[in-house]
Design an enzyme around this catalytic site. Sequence first.
Site, short mmCIF file in Angstrom:
data_model
loop_
_atom_site.label_atom_id
_atom_site.label_comp_id
_atom_site.label_asym_id
_atom_site.label_seq_id
_atom_site.Cartn_x
_atom_site.Cartn_y
_atom_site.Cartn_z
N GLY A 246 5.49 3.29 0.23
CA GLY A 246 6.17 4.15 -0.75
C GLY A 246 5.33 4.21 -2.02
O GLY A 246 4.13 3.96 -1.98
N SER B 97 0.85 -1.18 0.00
CA SER B 97 0.00 0.00 0.00
C SER B 97 0.89 1.23 0.00
O SER B 97 2.11 1.14 0.09
CB SER B 97 -0.90 -0.01 1.23
OG SER B 97 -0.14 0.32 2.37
N LYS B 98 0.22 2.38 -0.08
CA LYS B 98 0.93 3.66 -0.15
C LYS B 98 1.95 3.82 0.96
O LYS B 98 2.95 4.49 0.80
CB LYS B 98 -0.09 4.79 0.00
CG LYS B 98 -0.68 5.22 -1.30
CD LYS B 98 -1.51 6.47 -1.07
CE LYS B 98 -2.59 6.54 -2.11
NZ LYS B 98 -3.70 7.38 -1.74
N ARG B 99 1.64 3.22 2.09
CA ARG B 99 2.55 3.43 3.21
C ARG B 99 3.90 2.77 2.97
O ARG B 99 4.88 3.07 3.65
CB ARG B 99 1.80 3.05 4.49
CG ARG B 99 2.17 1.92 5.24
CD ARG B 99 1.06 1.56 6.26
NE ARG B 99 0.67 0.18 6.03
CZ ARG B 99 1.46 -0.83 6.31
NH1 ARG B 99 2.62 -0.62 6.87
NH2 ARG B 99 1.07 -2.05 6.05
#
Length: 482
Positions: free
Chosen positions: A251, A247-249
């Site tokens: 990167g 996920s976005k977390r």
Amino acid sequence: MSNSNIRVRFAPSPTGYLHVGGARTALYNWLLARQMQGVFVLRVEDTDLQRSTEESVEGILEGMRFLGLTWDEGPIFQSDRLDIYREYAQQLLDTGRAYECFCTPEELDQMRKELAAQKLDPKYDGRCRHLTEEQKEAYRQQGRKSVIRFKHKEEGKTEVRDLTHGTVVFDNSQLDDFVIIKSDGMPTYNFAVVIDDATMDITHVIRGEDHLSNTPKQIQIYEALGFQVPEFAHIPMILGPDKARLSKRHGATSVTQFRDEGYLPEAMLNYLALLGWGYDDSQTVFSVDELIEKFSLERVSKNPAVFDIKKLEWLNGLYIRELTIEQLYELTLPYLQKEGLVGTSLSEQEINRVKAILKELQPRIKLLSEIVEASYYFFTDELKYNEKAVNKILRKEQVPAILEYLLDGFAKVSDRFNQANLEPIFVQAQEKFSAKLGDIIQPVRVAVTGTNISPGIYEVLELLGYEVVAHRLKEAITLARG
Ligand code: GLU
């Protein structure tokens, strides 16, 4: 697989950007289509009106174009096909395989709570399955809205024959009478996807494993409508290094973001292909043509794939080194211009200088965007001195004297400032100061680039030119004494 009329599809929901997981799904479908001379359909699943946006559609198409995943049909928008879904829903109503349900959200909530209290699955209990016409009319009179639910087969099992997972058996008792048309008239995913895959003659449904549990529902709809069930292949999830779903977390996960950071489509495709597929134990680098030739669903893994940004970077560096200077120039120029390092209209001579600089840096960058940091000192007077390098390399006793000596030597060859004339000066300095060549070169490198890492010193000096070099050496002498 022997069927040469294969038809596959990529069916993104436009509720966000094109994620690497989506891109990989698109790629596997595309590879099969190209390998088998089949058809690759792009279908936009935009029936969730609240969450679908036009920007997202644009972003997804942009990402696919960047990767070169060309589609043969589409984009087809589900929102243009609402009549078709309603027609099939009506057919299910007419054949008694679907029914209207008037339960309010509050009632459903209450029902789920009660089931949960009894430690039962919070599934719809089918209470509207047998409403009489009078009861329905009464509900309508009350102003209640209705949805259409599919009457699932309660007995027996539904088998999903999956090309990557083998046969996966679901007990029909696990399912419930799920909604196929919502109260606003929009179809749900599980319904629209079947109608589309069937009416678009999709032969192979290749998608993320998160949809495996939806497949028995979909198979029941295929069967209820007398459609032929396609082949399925559910491909493994992509995880971050911590083994949680990527996920976005973790990167960057959006294809266009990777593009902006300077990843090449060839590297992205190569890397995405390897996320869940491999040809043999030894081959890592695949051109697009090789992927088309060698890809097969049989070799898609059942296990989740871990996204390894280092490996992607490494591959990208490899593909950067394969570019011609002309290509590298075209691709890096926007980065240099954006930083104001080079102007918008360049003379022939400037273009050649930029190309000569790129030639030196090509082996040293892994991302196109790194060109800015790697080359800025060729274009600006404002050196960013690396403090460590200054302290460790410039602030040494002999350094001011070495640099003074070189400065003198350089002045004598200022109009012939090239490797052939520079090298002897370094050798003379080495002898004069009884130093190693590195002890002469490194201070010069820090003086002219600000750091201790750069291409070959003679190339750098020649590309900078005498004036700039002399100026920077003088500055460095001051700095070294300071
Ligand atoms: N719109 C669905 C998604 O983005 C498609 C799933 C499928 O391929 O069936 O997850």
